[in-house]
Write an enzyme that holds these catalytic residues in place. Structure first.
Site, mmCIF file in Angstrom:
data_model
loop_
_atom_site.group_PDB
_atom_site.id
_atom_site.type_symbol
_atom_site.label_atom_id
_atom_site.label_comp_id
_atom_site.label_asym_id
_atom_site.label_seq_id
_atom_site.Cartn_x
_atom_site.Cartn_y
_atom_site.Cartn_z
ATOM 1 N N GLU A 1 -9.202 3.776 -2.212
ATOM 2 C CA GLU A 1 -7.992 3.678 -3.028
ATOM 3 C C GLU A 1 -8.294 2.898 -4.310
ATOM 4 O O GLU A 1 -9.332 2.242 -4.440
ATOM 5 C CB GLU A 1 -6.879 2.946 -2.261
ATOM 6 C CG GLU A 1 -6.635 3.519 -0.873
ATOM 7 C CD GLU A 1 -5.384 2.982 -0.186
ATOM 8 O OE1 GLU A 1 -4.435 2.563 -0.884
ATOM 9 O OE2 GLU A 1 -5.367 2.973 1.057
ATOM 10 N N GLU B 1 -9.985 12.420 7.698
ATOM 11 C CA GLU B 1 -9.836 13.706 7.010
ATOM 12 C C GLU B 1 -11.198 14.374 6.822
ATOM 13 O O GLU B 1 -11.345 15.580 7.027
ATOM 14 C CB GLU B 1 -9.220 13.501 5.620
ATOM 15 C CG GLU B 1 -7.794 12.996 5.621
ATOM 16 C CD GLU B 1 -7.400 12.578 4.210
ATOM 17 O OE1 GLU B 1 -6.849 13.412 3.467
ATOM 18 O OE2 GLU B 1 -7.646 11.409 3.848
ATOM 19 N N HIS C 1 -3.580 13.961 0.883
ATOM 20 C CA HIS C 1 -3.817 12.977 1.955
ATOM 21 C C HIS C 1 -2.611 12.910 2.900
ATOM 22 O O HIS C 1 -2.772 12.939 4.125
ATOM 23 C CB HIS C 1 -4.093 11.597 1.367
ATOM 24 C CG HIS C 1 -4.126 10.509 2.402
ATOM 25 N ND1 HIS C 1 -5.181 10.355 3.277
ATOM 26 C CD2 HIS C 1 -3.222 9.540 2.729
ATOM 27 C CE1 HIS C 1 -4.925 9.337 4.083
ATOM 28 N NE2 HIS C 1 -3.749 8.824 3.774
ATOM 29 N N GLU D 1 -10.196 3.806 3.891
ATOM 30 C CA GLU D 1 -9.336 4.525 2.954
ATOM 31 C C GLU D 1 -9.757 4.123 1.550
ATOM 32 O O GLU D 1 -9.700 2.938 1.194
ATOM 33 C CB GLU D 1 -7.856 4.213 3.197
ATOM 34 C CG GLU D 1 -7.396 4.817 4.521
ATOM 35 C CD GLU D 1 -5.907 4.755 4.785
ATOM 36 O OE1 GLU D 1 -5.400 5.655 5.478
ATOM 37 O OE2 GLU D 1 -5.244 3.816 4.312
ATOM 38 N N ASP E 1 0.850 -1.188 0.000
ATOM 39 C CA ASP E 1 0.000 0.000 0.000
ATOM 40 C C ASP E 1 0.887 1.241 0.000
ATOM 41 O O ASP E 1 1.779 1.366 0.839
ATOM 42 C CB ASP E 1 -0.891 -0.026 1.244
ATOM 43 C CG ASP E 1 -1.953 1.062 1.202
ATOM 44 O OD1 ASP E 1 -2.190 1.626 0.119
ATOM 45 O OD2 ASP E 1 -2.533 1.331 2.264
ATOM 46 N N THR F 1 -8.777 -5.892 4.224
ATOM 47 C CA THR F 1 -8.743 -4.913 3.140
ATOM 48 C C THR F 1 -9.712 -5.430 2.093
ATOM 49 O O THR F 1 -9.624 -6.598 1.698
ATOM 50 C CB THR F 1 -7.318 -4.809 2.538
ATOM 51 O OG1 THR F 1 -6.398 -4.477 3.594
ATOM 52 C CG2 THR F 1 -7.252 -3.748 1.458
ATOM 53 N N GLN G 1 -3.560 2.268 15.126
ATOM 54 C CA GLN G 1 -2.479 2.759 14.251
ATOM 55 C C GLN G 1 -1.621 3.819 14.960
ATOM 56 O O GLN G 1 -0.389 3.757 14.936
ATOM 57 C CB GLN G 1 -3.093 3.340 12.977
ATOM 58 C CG GLN G 1 -2.082 3.883 11.975
ATOM 59 C CD GLN G 1 -2.746 4.556 10.771
ATOM 60 O OE1 GLN G 1 -3.974 4.555 10.651
ATOM 61 N NE2 GLN G 1 -1.946 5.126 9.900
ATOM 62 N N ASP H 1 -9.105 0.233 2.223
ATOM 63 C CA ASP H 1 -8.100 -0.154 3.217
ATOM 64 C C ASP H 1 -8.591 0.277 4.603
ATOM 65 O O ASP H 1 -8.213 1.312 5.127
ATOM 66 C CB ASP H 1 -6.770 0.529 2.859
ATOM 67 C CG ASP H 1 -5.680 0.248 3.876
ATOM 68 O OD1 ASP H 1 -5.790 -0.756 4.594
ATOM 69 O OD2 ASP H 1 -4.733 1.047 3.946
ATOM 70 N N LYS I 1 -4.199 -1.884 10.395
ATOM 71 C CA LYS I 1 -4.652 -1.968 9.010
ATOM 72 C C LYS I 1 -4.730 -3.403 8.469
ATOM 73 O O LYS I 1 -5.345 -3.631 7.435
ATOM 74 C CB LYS I 1 -3.717 -1.162 8.105
ATOM 75 C CG LYS I 1 -3.943 0.338 8.186
ATOM 76 C CD LYS I 1 -2.850 1.091 7.476
ATOM 77 C CE LYS I 1 -3.060 2.583 7.530
ATOM 78 N NZ LYS I 1 -4.103 3.059 6.601
ATOM 79 N N ARG J 1 -7.737 3.831 13.456
ATOM 80 C CA ARG J 1 -6.819 4.957 13.711
ATOM 81 C C ARG J 1 -6.233 4.945 15.107
ATOM 82 O O ARG J 1 -5.106 5.415 15.315
ATOM 83 C CB ARG J 1 -7.537 6.283 13.467
ATOM 84 C CG ARG J 1 -8.067 6.460 12.067
ATOM 85 C CD ARG J 1 -6.962 6.382 11.045
ATOM 86 N NE ARG J 1 -7.483 6.536 9.678
ATOM 87 C CZ ARG J 1 -6.763 6.341 8.585
ATOM 88 N NH1 ARG J 1 -5.505 5.948 8.673
ATOM 89 N NH2 ARG J 1 -7.300 6.507 7.402
HETATM 90 O O1 LIG Z 1 1.086 9.458 7.979
HETATM 91 C C1 LIG Z 1 0.838 8.474 8.675
HETATM 92 O O2 LIG Z 1 1.469 8.215 9.686
HETATM 93 C C2 LIG Z 1 -0.244 7.531 8.286
HETATM 94 C C3 LIG Z 1 -0.675 7.357 7.063
HETATM 95 C C4 LIG Z 1 -1.783 6.476 6.678
HETATM 96 O O3 LIG Z 1 -2.492 5.893 7.472
HETATM 97 C C5 LIG Z 1 -2.086 6.359 5.231
HETATM 98 C C6 LIG Z 1 -1.802 5.043 4.592
HETATM 99 O O4 LIG Z 1 -1.998 3.965 5.044
HETATM 100 C C7 LIG Z 1 -1.356 5.111 3.195
HETATM 101 C C8 LIG Z 1 -2.394 5.613 2.295
HETATM 102 O O5 LIG Z 1 -3.401 4.935 2.102
HETATM 103 O O6 LIG Z 1 -2.215 6.701 1.703
HETATM 104 CA CA LIG Z 2 -3.967 2.880 2.799
HETATM 105 MG MG LIG Z 3 -6.542 -2.059 5.690
#
Ligand SMILES: O=C(O)/C=C/C(=O)CC(=O)CC(=O)O
Ligand SMILES: [Ca+2]
Ligand SMILES: [Mg+2]
Length: 396
Positions: free
Chosen positions: A188, A343, A120, A186, A113, A242, A225, A218, A238, A222
């Site tokens: 994508e 977002e 973003h 997400e 990914d 998916t 994460q 995806d 994550k 959060r």
């Molecule tokens: O910037 C971060 O720490 C986290 C980013 C993401 O969660 C985004 C990601 O998984 C990638 C994407 O889908 O753009």
């Molecule tokens: Ca992603």
């Molecule tokens: Mg995922």
């Protein structure tokens, strides 16, 4: 076979799939609201894929054959579906969409990914690392990405159990274990590798290796994460599921959607350059319980899919049939164009109102998210990607 001239699944599209009815399953191609059984079509001498459909339950064997076979079969199918004299031969091999199961279209080899949308990456930088420079110094030099979990890629329609794990709320001094309280999506696009490689794939060889594209959700927890991701990147936040759409739209269907790639400054290193630099004008729509909440524009992608494949193999890593690499969350400049809810609601500060009057910041159990997309086709036609949908369920 009745097909309206403006059907977004007309002969200009021809996405492939894996499908089943009763105890059997096959690979097929969608035409209008029907699916042609490709193994059956080859048995009847209507297409010639060198036996790549015979007895197959996924597209992998066909994907591995490469561009000459992909092109030949596409030409044969186009002829077959446009010649009224062959209708009699085609009809018995068609299944109504409403009567079949749509399976995972290919066995996913590796799943990568990326993080290739500047808006973003800037938004997430601000939300995850307040006060710091949102784009890290490497971001405009290479397409940042991570390896995800291939075994938890599921087809559209599969329920998504709310993940449990470690999370540390801002007001707590130690982590706790429990269900994610900040479950997100997400939106994508994912690119599907057909032909494997011994090592580096150049930007110019993108179309020799990549067959087509699917929609990707995806799902992202959060809270899990934010607590776990430093310094090695996303992990359990994550990897739980998916989702991908059941239709693999061939790159050949997207020729009319090609647009100049974004200007890249600073100039990129030679291995990330090609004779051409192009992206795709693909428009997504994100529905939260049937309320349209965002329209992410794929056109704004900073790193192209060809550059992403070049980067993911630059170290000599093989590409394999069935590899799936996702674009990164597709977000444009305004909230209504963002491909994630963190977002869209600015971390919950600006909840969205759904059609039933309720408001949301993150996903509740029972919520359904559906992502669809279209692109311009030849002569004013529309190419549809169908949809990727999933409902969040309480983990039992
Ligand atoms: O910037 C971060 O720490 C986290 C980013 C993401 O969660 C985004 C990601 O998984 C990638 C994407 O889908 O753009
Ligand atoms: Ca992603
Ligand atoms: Mg995922």
């Amino acid at each position: 076979m009745e097909l309206a001239d403006d059907d977004p699944f007309g002969v200009h599209n021809l996405p492939l799939c894996a499908f089943g009815a009763g105890c059997c399953s096959w690979v097929g191609v969608r035409i209008g609201d029907r699916i042609l059984n490709l193994a059956g079509a080859e048995h009847e001498g209507l297409v010639d894929a060198g036996g790549a459909f015979d007895g197959e339950h996924t597209l992998n064997r066909f994907l591995a054959r490469g561009r000459p076979t992909w092109t030949r079969v596409r030409e044969q199918l186009t002829e077959l579906f446009t010649d009224p004299k062959r209708r009699g031969a085609v009809e018995p091999l068609l299944f109504n969409l409403a009567g079949v199961r749509l399976n995972l279209p290919f066995e996913v080899a590796d799943y990568v990914d990326f993080y290739s949308f500047e808006e973003h990456a800037t938004n997430l930088g601000k939300l995850f690392r307040p006060g710091a420079e949102p784009l890290l110094p490497n971001w405009k030099h290479l397409p940042v990405g991570y390896h995800g979990r291939a075994g938890t890629v599921v087809v559209s329609g599969t329920d998504i159990p709310r993940p449990w794990g470690q999370r540390k709320r801002p007001d707590e001094s130690a982590p706790t274990y429990g269900p994610s309280e900040r479950l997100d999506i997400e939106a994508e696009l994912g690119f599907v590798v057909g032909v494997d490689s011994e090592g580096a794939v150049s930007v110019d060889d993108f179309r020799e290796h990549v067959f087509g594209a699917v929609l990707v959700n995806d799902w992202s927890a959060r809270d899990l994460q934010a607590w776990e991701y430093q310094p090695l990147g996303p992990f359990t936040g994550k990897s739980f599921r998916t989702s991908i759409s059941p239709w693999v739209v061939p790159l050949d269907a997207l020729d009319a959607a090609e647009v100049p790639g974004r200007r890249q400054d600073p100039e990129v290193l030679p291995y990330l350059r090609g004779r051409e630099h192009y992206g795709y004008d693909i428009r997504l729509e994100v529905f939260w319980n049937e309320t349209l909440v965002a329209r992410p524009p794929f056109e704004g992608m900073y790193w192209t899919p060809a550059q992403q494949l070049a980067h993911l193999t630059v170290n000599g890593a093989f590409a394999r049939t069935g590899d799936l690499y996702a674009s990164g969350t597709i977000s444009g400049a305004v909230a209504e164009e963002t491909g994630s809810f963190i977002e869209r609601t600015w971390n919950g500060a600006q909840p969205v109102r759904l059609a039933d009057g309720s408001t949301r910041s993150f996903l509740l159990d029972g919520d359904t998210v559906t992502i669809s997309a279209t692109a311009p086709g030849v002569d004013g036609a529309v190419v549809a990607f169908g949809e990727v949908t999933g409902t969040v369920v309480k983990q039992s």
